[in-house]
Design a protein around this motif. Structure first.
Motif, mmCIF file in Angstrom:
data_model
loop_
_atom_site.group_PDB
_atom_site.id
_atom_site.type_symbol
_atom_site.label_atom_id
_atom_site.label_comp_id
_atom_site.label_asym_id
_atom_site.label_seq_id
_atom_site.Cartn_x
_atom_site.Cartn_y
_atom_site.Cartn_z
ATOM 1 N N LEU A 45 69.745 30.160 62.199
ATOM 2 C CA LEU A 45 69.487 31.187 61.186
ATOM 3 C C LEU A 45 70.624 32.197 61.016
ATOM 4 C CD1 LEU A 45 65.759 32.000 62.030
ATOM 5 C CD2 LEU A 45 66.603 30.827 59.991
ATOM 6 N N LEU A 75 58.671 29.521 59.831
ATOM 7 C CA LEU A 75 59.546 30.188 60.799
ATOM 8 C C LEU A 75 59.152 31.654 60.987
ATOM 9 C CD1 LEU A 75 63.173 28.851 60.151
ATOM 10 C CD2 LEU A 75 61.662 28.395 62.092
ATOM 11 N N TRP A 76 58.759 32.297 59.896
ATOM 12 C CA TRP A 76 58.318 33.692 59.993
ATOM 13 C C TRP A 76 57.114 33.812 60.934
ATOM 14 C CZ3 TRP A 76 60.343 38.235 58.772
ATOM 15 C CH2 TRP A 76 59.510 39.361 58.708
ATOM 16 N N GLU A 88 68.198 28.700 68.011
ATOM 17 C CA GLU A 88 67.385 27.473 67.997
ATOM 18 C C GLU A 88 67.184 26.941 66.587
ATOM 19 O OE1 GLU A 88 62.843 25.987 69.187
ATOM 20 O OE2 GLU A 88 63.532 28.016 69.713
ATOM 21 N N HIS A 89 67.035 27.858 65.622
ATOM 22 C CA HIS A 89 66.717 27.436 64.256
ATOM 23 C C HIS A 89 67.897 27.580 63.284
ATOM 24 C CE1 HIS A 89 62.484 26.980 65.279
ATOM 25 N NE2 HIS A 89 62.552 28.131 65.916
ATOM 26 N N PHE A 121 65.853 32.624 69.294
ATOM 27 C CA PHE A 121 65.160 32.057 68.137
ATOM 28 C C PHE A 121 66.156 31.751 67.021
ATOM 29 C CE2 PHE A 121 62.709 32.240 64.231
ATOM 30 C CZ PHE A 121 61.538 31.573 64.547
ATOM 31 N N MET A 123 63.522 33.113 55.320
ATOM 32 C CA MET A 123 63.243 32.259 56.467
ATOM 33 C C MET A 123 62.199 31.195 56.176
ATOM 34 S SD MET A 123 63.174 35.186 59.452
ATOM 35 C CE MET A 123 62.618 34.009 60.671
ATOM 36 N N ALA A 151 56.285 31.765 63.322
ATOM 37 C CA ALA A 151 56.716 31.461 64.689
ATOM 38 C C ALA A 151 57.410 32.663 65.316
ATOM 39 C CB ALA A 151 57.652 30.249 64.683
ATOM 40 N N LEU A 152 58.222 33.359 64.539
ATOM 41 C CA LEU A 152 58.894 34.562 65.037
ATOM 42 C C LEU A 152 57.877 35.662 65.337
ATOM 43 C CD1 LEU A 152 61.564 36.027 65.622
ATOM 44 C CD2 LEU A 152 61.643 36.673 63.201
#
Length: 219
Positions: A113, A13-14, A110-111, A107, A9, A16-17
């Motif tokens: 993934l 991003l990590w 949105e990204h 999430f 990730m 943010a998660l």
């Protein structure tokens, strides 16, 4: 080669998660996820190490993998909306973030993934199959040394000693062997000072390289 989620990730991003849920502590040997339960949440493992185990129809447990910091746990059940296929047990004190399924799915969308996470899940399945093959065919000493090695690699601290918070009975279940067979495998390693056993249950690993080398010679 298998990579942890934080690498797949990326750190931004990590982080943010991770910020989606508060940090919580879970003690060694506690069950973090249970096989057969619905995928109501995902666990972000901030520190510590865990055992991923599969329970068979007669109650026997098999070690599938060891996971350390920087991993997501239970995301596949959330992504495919199916019951959890394995249990996850804390091998040591773990700090985790428990993210509700709805927040995690939002999430991911949105990204963008989804594809990366599915590819990662496939890599984990391949790794688990390799572990299961080893557990089914290798001698007890090799299986035990391999399990201890995986625990050390995933451990939150890298000191000269590592305490495995599992009893010999639990270790025997993890690798599909009898308790007597595990005791027999541990005996020469204990006599050589490569590990020690604790009265309250648990193993102190001091020299995993020698343990692995000795186990291979016993094939």
């Amino acid at each position: 080669m298998y990579q942890p989620h934080i690498t797949v990730m990326g750190e931004p991003l990590w982080s943010a998660l991770r910020d989606l849920a508060p940090k919580r502590v879970r003690p060694a040997r506690s069950v973090l996820l249970r096989q057969g339960d619905p995928g109501t949440h995902v666990i972000l493992l901030d520190s510590g190490s865990t055992l991923v185990t599969l329970t068979g129809t007669t109650g026997e447990r098999t070690l599938l993998a060891v996971r350390g910091a920087g991993e997501l746990l239970g995301e596949l059940a959330v992504l495919d909306r199916q019951p959890r296929t394995a249990s996850v047990i804390a091998a040591e004190t773990c700090f985790v973030h428990i993210i509700p399924a709805s927040d995690f799915l939002a999430f991911v969308d949105e990204h963008g993934l989804m594809t990366a996470l599915l590819k990662h899940a496939i890599a984990r399945v391949r790794e688990a199959e390799a572990v299961r093959l080893e557990m089914a065919t290798a001698p007890v000493a090799v299986r035990l040394a391999s399990a201890l090695d995986r625990l050390l690699q995933a451990a939150s601290s890298a000191g000269s000693e590592y305490i495995v918070r599992l009893t010999q009975a639990e270790l025997s279940q993890m690798i599909g062997a009898s308790r007597n067979a595990v005791g027999t495998a541990l005996r020469p390693w204990r006599e050589k000072g490569w590990l020690a056993t604790e009265a309250a249950g648990g193993v102190v690993v001091r020299d995993i390289a020698s343990i692995r080398s000795h186990a291979v010679t016993q094939r």
